[in-house]
Design an enzyme around this catalytic site. Structure first.
Site, PDB file in Angstrom:
ATOM      1  N   SER A 132      -2.508  -2.776   8.046  1.00 19.52           N
ATOM      2  CA  SER A 132      -3.422  -1.879   7.143  1.00 19.52           C
ATOM      3  C   SER A 132      -4.798  -1.743   8.145  1.00 19.52           C
ATOM      4  O   SER A 132      -4.826  -2.133   9.138  1.00 19.52           O
ATOM      5  CB  SER A 132      -3.831  -2.707   5.889  1.00 19.52           C
ATOM      6  N   ASN A 133      -5.906  -1.167   7.484  1.00 17.77           N
ATOM      7  CA  ASN A 133      -7.306  -0.960   7.966  1.00 17.77           C
ATOM      8  C   ASN A 133      -8.185  -2.007   7.241  1.00 17.77           C
ATOM      9  O   ASN A 133      -8.251  -2.160   6.238  1.00 17.77           O
ATOM     10  CB  ASN A 133      -7.640   0.366   7.908  1.00 17.77           C
ATOM     11  N   ASP A 134      -9.354  -2.202   7.987  1.00 16.83           N
ATOM     12  CA  ASP A 134     -10.527  -2.792   7.454  1.00 16.83           C
ATOM     13  C   ASP A 134     -11.274  -1.805   6.721  1.00 16.83           C
ATOM     14  O   ASP A 134     -11.999  -0.933   7.421  1.00 16.83           O
ATOM     15  CB  ASP A 134     -11.298  -3.688   8.664  1.00 16.83           C
TER      16      ASP A 134
ATOM     17  N   ALA B 209      -9.310   4.904   4.760  1.00 17.95           N
ATOM     18  CA  ALA B 209      -8.803   4.427   5.922  1.00 17.95           C
ATOM     19  C   ALA B 209      -7.215   4.375   5.961  1.00 17.95           C
ATOM     20  O   ALA B 209      -6.893   3.291   5.652  1.00 17.95           O
ATOM     21  CB  ALA B 209      -9.529   3.078   6.477  1.00 17.95           C
ATOM     22  N   VAL B 210      -6.793   5.658   6.213  1.00 18.42           N
ATOM     23  CA  VAL B 210      -5.326   5.636   6.147  1.00 18.42           C
ATOM     24  C   VAL B 210      -4.569   4.854   7.458  1.00 18.42           C
ATOM     25  O   VAL B 210      -5.023   5.133   8.641  1.00 18.42           O
ATOM     26  CB  VAL B 210      -5.064   7.103   6.204  1.00 18.42           C
TER      27      VAL B 210
END
Ligand code: CTP
Length: 220
Positions: free
Chosen positions: A21-23, A93-94
């Protein structure tokens, strides 16, 4: 002006309990949805996993909330609504990669102590696809870079056919305060330094609103 905002990260699961995932807290997107709805624009918020306990009290009644997890789910939620919206704020934030193989059972640690290698493949670039087939829709992209931010923003603006792109720095992650630069097709149109995300959201919605109205007037 019918508004769709996406926010938060998307997750790509490797097994039932682990993901890539992304922060991203989702705060800026929540603030944009709030600013849009408060100005009378029907607003939908498509969000990845975010802290709703914290954000729910900030979200005005009437905002259509749609929860998604993966990039594919986020894409589907947007595609279903795209024809009926005027403005998309693509703050999410894909996750850019997903595992080639999903393990339906929790993966165990390797008994031999050797390295574990995972193979990932690209997810869909949602915004690029929308940019290629947009009609009346006004597209706002968001760009987080650790280097060459403005140059990269120009490239993404053109590659994804965006009307505006907002350049964010990594120092803004998880913070209440942010510094952003906004570019349209001609170059930098605004720089907002050390403002709260709530204030940035209001300015951004008002900027887009002015441009949307100007476009409608020029078409009459
Ligand atoms: N975006 C998207 N789909 C993706 C990746 C990004 O729709 N698979 C959108 C983001 O929501 C954002 C914009 O594209 O509005 C720019 O995202 P960013 O992650 O900065 O750019 P990428 O195109 O992923 O490029 P890179 O990771 O190489 O910097």
């Amino acid at each position: 002006m019918r508004v769709l905002v996406t926010t938060g990260p998307t997750r790509e699961y490797i097994d039932p309990v682990r993901f890539l995932s992304n922060d991203a807290s989702g705060r800026l997107g929540v603030e944009i949805a709030r600013a849009a709805q408060d100005r009378g624009h029907p607003t939908c918020l498509v969000h990845g996993p975010i802290n709703l306990t914290m954000f729910n009290p900030m979200i005005p009644p009437g905002v259509d909330m749609v929860a998604v997890v993966s990039t594919a789910e986020m894409s589907r939620a947007i595609q279903e609504r795209f024809a009926g919206i005027d403005v998309l704020f693509m703050v999410a934030a894909v996750a850019d990669y997903r595992p080639v193989v999903y393990a339906p059972q929790k993966l165990k640690r390797r008994a031999d102590g050797a390295e574990q290698v995972f193979t990932f493949t690209r997810t869909e670039d949602i915004l690029k696809g929308l940019g290629a087939r947009k009609r009346h829709q006004f597209l706002v992209g968001f760009n987080l870079e650790t280097e060459h931010a403005e140059e990269e923003a120009r490239r993404k603006r053109d590659e994804k056919n965006l009307d505006l792109i907002v350049v964010n720095g990594p120092e803004n992650l998880g913070s209440l305060i942010a510094t952003v630069k906004v570019l349209d097709r001609t170059g930098v149109v605004a720089v907002w330094e050390e403002r709260t995300k709530a204030e940035i959201a209001v300015r951004l919605v008002e900027l887009v609103q002015a441009r949307w109205r100007a476009r409608l007037e020029s078409e009459q």
